[in-house]
Design a protein around this motif. Structure first.
Motif, PDB file in Angstrom:
ATOM      1  N   HIS A  48       0.829  -1.206   0.000  1.00 24.87           N
ATOM      2  CA  HIS A  48       0.000   0.000   0.000  1.00 24.87           C
ATOM      3  C   HIS A  48       0.866   1.259   0.000  1.00 24.87           C
ATOM      4  N   SER A  51       2.562   1.634  -3.360  1.00 25.83           N
ATOM      5  CA  SER A  51       1.591   2.024  -4.373  1.00 25.83           C
ATOM      6  C   SER A  51       1.267   3.506  -4.283  1.00 25.83           C
ATOM      7  N   CYS A  52       1.106   4.006  -3.044  1.00 25.70           N
ATOM      8  CA  CYS A  52       0.847   5.435  -2.854  1.00 25.70           C
ATOM      9  C   CYS A  52       2.036   6.269  -3.304  1.00 25.70           C
ATOM     10  N   ARG A  55       2.016   6.335  -7.056  1.00 23.43           N
ATOM     11  CA  ARG A  55       0.890   7.091  -7.601  1.00 23.43           C
ATOM     12  C   ARG A  55       1.083   8.593  -7.413  1.00 23.43           C
ATOM     13  N   TYR A  56       1.364   9.014  -6.195  1.00 24.40           N
ATOM     14  CA  TYR A  56       1.344  10.445  -5.887  1.00 24.40           C
ATOM     15  C   TYR A  56       2.692  11.140  -6.099  1.00 24.40           C
ATOM     16  N   HIS A  93      -7.642  -1.640  -3.502  1.00 22.04           N
ATOM     17  CA  HIS A  93      -6.788  -0.543  -3.956  1.00 22.04           C
ATOM     18  C   HIS A  93      -5.373  -0.989  -4.327  1.00 22.04           C
ATOM     19  N   PRO A 175       3.108   7.266   3.202  1.00 23.09           N
ATOM     20  CA  PRO A 175       2.305   7.248   1.977  1.00 23.09           C
ATOM     21  C   PRO A 175       1.310   8.397   1.891  1.00 23.09           C
ATOM     22  N   ARG A 176       1.807   9.595   1.694  1.00 22.12           N
ATOM     23  CA  ARG A 176       0.945  10.748   1.527  1.00 22.12           C
ATOM     24  C   ARG A 176       1.699  11.759   0.678  1.00 22.12           C
ATOM     25  N   SER A 177       1.007  12.741   0.159  1.00 24.14           N
ATOM     26  CA  SER A 177       1.632  13.696  -0.741  1.00 24.14           C
ATOM     27  C   SER A 177       2.287  14.860  -0.019  1.00 24.14           C
TER      28      SER A 177
END
Length: 212
Positions: A48, A51-52, A55-56, A93, A175-177
């Motif tokens: 997870h 993946s984050c 993606r971000y 997800h 896992p955050r922007s």
């Protein structure tokens, strides 16, 4: 980094992630050294987070993920791999492509590869050693033959472009922007310049650990 940033809710173990260049767009590999022994649920959490990240921070839409194993077949791998694969396939997800082998890392088969920290660290150090050997061998052959030396002068722009992706970037991230919640770190063989992929850039100077 762990004491300063902490863990987000639902994450049992932090992971050290490495962005590895390959024939595709590059692959995020985790864990590469933070957790030598893991449980299946930890690997799902790593998937997870990876993946984050893809993606971000790397701009991959619906990133694909794979589980490092000794074969692509579902029956291959140790007990950890066999217990983890069904969890990855059923997780929401996650776009799991199944098991992937070591050679798939440089093929760019998927955007994210998850593994335990022991195996991931061996994979990372092997890649570093192979890159160093190839660079050294090429320099040796260029100096051996005067014609090769002359040819190398014309090839310098291409060789520089080829060497840039080999400066492997490692980082611990949540896992955050929020870019403030990312702590870059380097391996011993890292360059004194850390190349951060956009939007983490620009390039920043770093001080690698002293070689022992």
């Amino acid at each position: 980094a762990l004491l300063g940033l902490g863990r987000i809710e639902g994450v049992s173990r932090p992971a050290l992630a490495a962005f590895m260049p390959n024939s595709g767009q590059g692959t995020v590999v985790l864990d590469v050294g933070a957790n030598a022994e893991v449980k299946p649920q930890y690997l799902v959490q790593f998937a997870h987070m990876g993946s984050c990240y893809a993606r971000y921070l790397l701009g991959r839409e619906n990133p694909t993920g794979g589980l490092r194993s000794i074969g692509e077949e579902d029956a291959k791998g140790n007990q950890l791999v066999q217990d983890t694969l069904p969890l990855l396939r059923s997780a929401k997800h996650l776009n799991c492509v199944g098991n992937v082998e070591g050679r798939d890392l440089f093929k760019g088969t998927c955007d994210v590869i998850v593994t335990d920290g022991f195996t991931g660290n061996v994979l990372l150090k092997t890649a570093e050693g192979a890159a160093s050997f190839l660079a050294s061998a090429m320099k040796g052959e260029m100096k051996r033959d005067p014609l090769a030396t002359i040819g190398a002068l014309f090839m310098m722009p291409a060789l520089r472009r080829l060497s840039e992706p080999l400066k492997i970037m490692s980082c611990i991230c949540r896992p955050r922007s929020d870019l403030a919640d990312c702590s870059p770190s380097t391996q011993r063989m890292a360059s004194t310049t850390l190349l951060l992929p956009q939007p983490l850039g620009p390039t920043i100077p770093v001080t690698p650990p002293l070689k022992s």
